[in-house]
Design an enzyme around this catalytic site. Structure first.
Site, short mmCIF file in Angstrom:
data_model
loop_
_atom_site.label_atom_id
_atom_site.label_comp_id
_atom_site.label_asym_id
_atom_site.label_seq_id
_atom_site.Cartn_x
_atom_site.Cartn_y
_atom_site.Cartn_z
N HIS A 215 1.35 0.08 6.67
CA HIS A 215 0.51 -0.89 5.97
C HIS A 215 0.90 -0.91 4.50
CE1 HIS A 215 -1.37 2.95 5.05
NE2 HIS A 215 -1.91 2.36 3.99
N ASP A 217 -1.17 -1.15 0.64
CA ASP A 217 -2.53 -1.02 0.10
C ASP A 217 -2.88 -2.33 -0.60
OD1 ASP A 217 -2.56 1.54 1.11
OD2 ASP A 217 -2.10 2.51 -0.79
N HIS A 278 3.94 1.69 3.83
CA HIS A 278 3.98 3.14 4.04
C HIS A 278 3.16 3.50 5.26
CE1 HIS A 278 0.61 2.18 1.35
NE2 HIS A 278 -0.02 3.23 1.85
N ARG A 288 -3.23 18.35 7.81
CA ARG A 288 -2.89 17.78 6.50
C ARG A 288 -4.07 16.98 5.97
NH1 ARG A 288 -0.39 12.63 5.26
NH2 ARG A 288 0.43 12.78 3.14
#
Ligand SMILES: O=C(O)CCC(=O)C(=O)O
Ligand SMILES: [Fe+2]
Length: 345
Positions: A215, A217, A278, A288
């Site tokens: 996607h 941002d 990204h 994570r």
């Protein structure tokens, strides 16, 4: 596995990836993945030449490591450990603060989930405004520390965001006076901001799942802190002019935050800066966490290509839009939303 309300899954408990979370490999391997790191520019944001280095990084790949940012390791550590504490709460407790329809804030699946038929291997908590109402539900007797840390972090992120945005505008050829005159920066003190804590539990079959699907941002820019360890963030990078793209890893660096260019800065720069695509992949051993701080214009402000850039080029490529209008377009069109604002095709 007993079914849970709101189709929430406790990802910390699976030995296999359930069918609901298995992604087709054609989707996961849409582009080759680069083996080596070291392709993401590193910029000391208070160093010499910071503006031109930021400018080059924002043109391609649209992301960079920001060092010299001045945010204390103590604060980054606190944010990370509080994120872990939040996501380690029992699911039923987390659901007390689940994101309600029409609201950005709260706990749940990544907001982009609605665009995909499969679930992602992650959970998130988005904070806009005062953390208290959420924190007091999560930890009825011990929420002060969470609130203090998140508030301090948002303040620090705003400073970093302001600095980076100034560098981005200077690198586009605006002078200091013009930068201060641009509504977007002058009003940055009142900018809309959101903090999203992301959690990617260790995944028993990482090659079948995705933490966060590809996607861009939506806002001006994103400042990301990621936990040390295996990493997972990848950005799509085009090989100089060939049109071929590769997913390039952006592993955690202890001295750096990651900055991503968002859709509205692409629009503001009249297409000069790349709104970087990204995604986040998952791994077998490491839980994570990341903290993504999104900055965008205040709700009422229409964002269009900066006049000076338009005069230097072929005229505006995009028509102006507010962030809420743009988010509405994204809800309908997802990654075609910017195209819908194009003035010429
Ligand atoms: O966790 C990451 O590395 C990426 C997070 C992200 O892209 C987002 O929250 O928009
Ligand atoms: Fe993102």
């Amino acid at each position: 596995m007993p079914s849970l309300p709101h189709e929430h899954y406790d990802l910390h408990t699976y030995l296999h990836v359930p069918e609901s979370h298995v992604w087709p490999s054609s989707h996961l391997h849409d582009h080759p993945t680069a083996a080596g790191a070291g392709e993401i520019p590193v910029v000391d944001i208070f160093g010499p030449d910071a503006a031109s280095l930021v400018g080059a990084a924002c043109r391609s790949p649209g992301a960079f490591y920001a060092t010299g940012h001045g945010v204390s390791p103590r604060l980054l550590g606190d944010v990370e450990s509080l994120a872990r504490r939040l996501f380690s709460l029992p699911l039923r407790r987390k659901l007390l603060v689940s994101r309600r329809p029409g609201s950005v804030s709260g706990y749940g699946r990544p907001p982009l989930s609605s665009f995909f038929p499969k679930f992602m291997w992650s959970e998130g908590f988005t904070l806009v405004g005062d953390p208290l109402r959420f924190a007091s539900l999560l930890w009825p007797h011990r929420h002060h520390f969470f609130c203090e840390v998140m508030e301090e972090y948002m303040k620090e992120m705003k400073k970093v965001g302001e600095r980076v945005m100034r560098l981005m505008l200077l690198s586009l050829g605006l002078d200091e006076e013009e930068v201060d005159g641009i509504g977007a920066v002058a009003e940055l003190a009142r900018a809309a901001e959101a903090l999203q804590l992301n959690s990617y539990p260790a995944c028993p079959q990482p090659e079948r799942a995705i933490g966060m699907a590809a996607h861009t941002d939506s806002g001006f820019l994103t400042v990301l802190h990621q936990s040390a360890g295996a990493g997972g963030l990848q950005v799509l990078r085009e090989d100089g002019g060939s049109g071929l793209c590769r997913w390039v890893a952006v592993p955690p660096r202890p001295d750096a935050l990651v900055v991503n260019v968002g859709d509205l800065f692409h629009l503001l720069s009249n297409g000069r800066f790349k709104n970087v695509r990204h995604r986040a992949v998952v791994n077998r051993f490491d839980h994570r966490v990341s903290a993504a701080y999104f900055i965008g214009p205040p709700d009422h402000l229409k964002i269009g290509p900066i006049n000076k850039l338009v005069d230097m080029g072929l005229g505006p490529i995009f028509r102006p839009v507010t962030w809420p209008e743009y988010l509405g377009l994204r809800t309908r069109l997802f990654d075609k939303a910017l195209d819908a604002l194009k003035l010429h095709n």
